[in-house]
Scaffold this active site. Structure first.
Site, PDB file in Angstrom:
ATOM      1  N   LYS A 278     -33.199  -9.095  13.985  1.00  0.00           N
ATOM      2  CA  LYS A 278     -33.910  -8.013  14.650  1.00  0.00           C
ATOM      3  C   LYS A 278     -35.082  -7.535  13.785  1.00  0.00           C
ATOM      4  O   LYS A 278     -35.066  -7.715  12.569  1.00  0.00           O
ATOM      5  CB  LYS A 278     -32.958  -6.835  14.885  1.00  0.00           C
ATOM      6  CG  LYS A 278     -31.869  -7.063  15.910  1.00  0.00           C
ATOM      7  CD  LYS A 278     -30.986  -5.834  16.017  1.00  0.00           C
ATOM      8  CE  LYS A 278     -29.894  -6.019  17.048  1.00  0.00           C
ATOM      9  NZ  LYS A 278     -30.425  -6.065  18.427  1.00  0.00           N
ATOM     10  N   ARG A 352     -21.986 -10.359  24.304  1.00  0.00           N
ATOM     11  CA  ARG A 352     -21.378 -11.059  25.435  1.00  0.00           C
ATOM     12  C   ARG A 352     -20.427 -12.164  24.969  1.00  0.00           C
ATOM     13  O   ARG A 352     -19.485 -12.506  25.680  1.00  0.00           O
ATOM     14  CB  ARG A 352     -22.476 -11.621  26.340  1.00  0.00           C
ATOM     15  CG  ARG A 352     -23.348 -12.663  25.703  1.00  0.00           C
ATOM     16  CD  ARG A 352     -24.675 -12.840  26.419  1.00  0.00           C
ATOM     17  NE  ARG A 352     -25.544 -11.692  26.202  1.00  0.00           N
ATOM     18  CZ  ARG A 352     -26.751 -11.567  26.758  1.00  0.00           C
ATOM     19  NH1 ARG A 352     -27.220 -12.511  27.551  1.00  0.00           N
ATOM     20  NH2 ARG A 352     -27.480 -10.494  26.511  1.00  0.00           N
TER      21      ARG A 352
END
Length: 498
Positions: A278, A352
């Site tokens: 990130k 996920r």
């Protein structure tokens, strides 16, 4: 904050501050007339001078005299009676806290409404106002040095009922709000804990402490157990960190042999993005990427304290997503617990992956419904901002129920479509599916990925990326972790009992 419920006369209540809620069309209510008379018309003069009209969140502070036992009277505007909702009352509670803090008051009394407003039940109104009070008074200051200049927290609230017959119902409403807020505050505390403290093991220890306090069953699966279960997706995310992963499983049994509701919460205790790193800006906020798991733990605590007659299973996959020589790489293929292979194209789409195994694990409990919560996609913030969570799933009835619960609890959610066409974006040339579907409809394709692992039961997914964290506080939601979802889920579970 210590809260007592007593019966007594308002004008005889000795307190540093007596608080009342006032609707615009109730300025001549009997109690206000008594107060106005005792204060030699001070309230009438304020309303005539348009200093106070009862508009929502408007305030008026009046100082007492010898005819009143209270040192101050604080009026909180509620707006027109026809427009008053439970959320109006929560915000009124927050306004009360802000006004008292400005005056450095730590002890006050409050008179709840003694009759329904706009069809709202008195108990529900009382509970909502107390929710606003408690949640607005929240602070996360475990790591701050004491500062006498800082506004003090509230110490004592006396809830005053003028009619004896209302005392028991008011007591019930207050205790319900306290139990509910315990769950929200737990969730906030866990989210706000810094990354150097909050390992997967730390999260498991908090779950065990909750279980010991309120009588839940708690099982914690370590790496060896996860390997035995075949949780390849979860372990793939975890392999880049020196901190060992855990799968936390809590049981609350309040309804005999009934099939449980399973609550699944994403528990990424810190998300660097892994190899798909990130940006550095605001990466510190990624300590909140376990907010879904925190909501599940908070809900389990609140349900047990409230003694809800339901059975619950809480499942929290807890990992840390870090870049290292052992981390998964873009292009790697993982085998999930369900046996499906997953091509990892972005290691920052890790939530996920761990939820895939957790949703598969939930199947063994034969749940009547499964609800997962996750700070899953930045795309959700683009779509809905910070005002609502996205809700998607495979059962429209469940999704509608969650939306209704969200309206009542003040934790709103909005349904997005989950059409078959979105699953096309997840097709892989080298595996059963890939973990991202490209830029279009990112929140929906993330849910479409989860749907592959939730086909055997009624399922809803809540993307709380925009609601689990606030950079600036507002109303009864502070800066930092908000505890979003606990009140929503408790409201949903309560409604399911009717």
């Amino acid at each position: 904050m210590n809260i007592n419920v007593i019966h007594g006369a308002a004008l005889k209540q000795a307190t540093p501050c007596l608080v009342l809620g006032v609707a615009t069309d109730q300025l001549t209510a009997p109690l206000l007339q008594k107060i106005d008379k005792a204060l030699d018309g001070a309230l009438s003069r304020a309303t005539s001078a348009q200093e106070f009209s009862g508009e929502a969140q408007q305030t008026l502070l009046l100082h007492g005299n010898r005819q009143l036992a209270a040192e101050r009277i604080l009026l909180i505007g509620l707006g027109k009676e026809k427009d008053i909702t439970l959320e109006t009352l929560r915000k009124a509670g927050a306004t009360t806290i802000n006004q008292l803090r400005q005056r450095r008051l730590t002890d006050f009394s409050w008179i709840p409404a003694d009759s329904p407003l706009h069809g709202l039940e008195v108990e529900a109104m009382t509970s909502a106002w107390v929710e606003g009070l408690i949640l607005a008074d929240y602070r996360f200051e475990q790591y701050r040095s004491p500062d006498p200049k800082r506004s003090p927290s509230l110490q004592q609230l006396t809830v005053l009922t003028e009619r004896k017959k209302e005392q028991a119902a008011t007591e019930t409403a207050v205790r319900r709000a306290e139990s509910l807020c315990r769950g929200v505050i737990l969730s906030r505390d866990l989210v706000n804990e810094p990354g150097n403290v909050k390992s997967p093991i730390f999260l498991a220890e908090q779950a065990q402490a909750i279980a010991a306090e309120v009588g839940l069953e708690c099982t914690v699966l370590d790496r060896q157990a996860l390997e035995k279960e075949g949780c390849g997706a979860l372990l793939g995310v975890a392999q880049g960190s020196v901190r060992e992963p855990r799968l936390i499983v809590l049981h609350y049994r309040g309804a005999g042999d009934e099939r449980p509701v399973a609550l699944v919460g994403k528990g990424v205790v810190f998300d660097s993005g892994g190899i798909s790193l990130k940006p550095g800006e605001k990466m510190d906020q990624m300590k909140m990427d376990m907010a879904g798991g925190a909501t599940v733990l908070g809900t389990m605590l609140a349900a047990a304290l409230l003694k809800l007659p339901v059975n619950l299973v809480g499942i929290v996959p807890a990992v840390e997503n870090m870049p290292s020589g052992s981390a998964i790489r873009p292009g790697d293929i993982l085998t999930s617990m369900a046996g499906r292979t997953i091509e990892v194209l972005n290691t920052d789409a890790e939530g996920r992956l761990i939820l895939a195994d957790a949703l598969t694990y939930a199947k063994r409990f034969n749940p009547r419904e499964v609800i997962d919560l996750a700070t899953l996609t930045g795309a959700c913030i683009i779509a809905l901002g910070h005002h609502a969570a996205a809700v998607l799933g495979n059962h429209n009835g469940l999704l509608r129920q969650l939306q209704k619960a969200g309206e009542t609890s003040g934790e709103r959610c909005w349904q997005l479509p989950l059409w078959d066409e979105y699953a096309e974006q997840l097709k892989s040339e080298v595996a059963d599916l890939k973990n991202i579907g490209g830029r279009p409809a990112g929140t929906i394709t993330a849910a479409a990925f989860l749907q592959h692992f939730a086909k055997d039961y009624r399922w809803a997914h809540l993307d709380i990326a925009g609601t689990a964290w606030q950079e600036k506080g507002s109303d009864y939601r502070p800066a930092g972790g908000t505890g979003f979802g606990v009140r929503l889920l408790i409201e949903h579970l309560t409604r399911s009992l009717d």
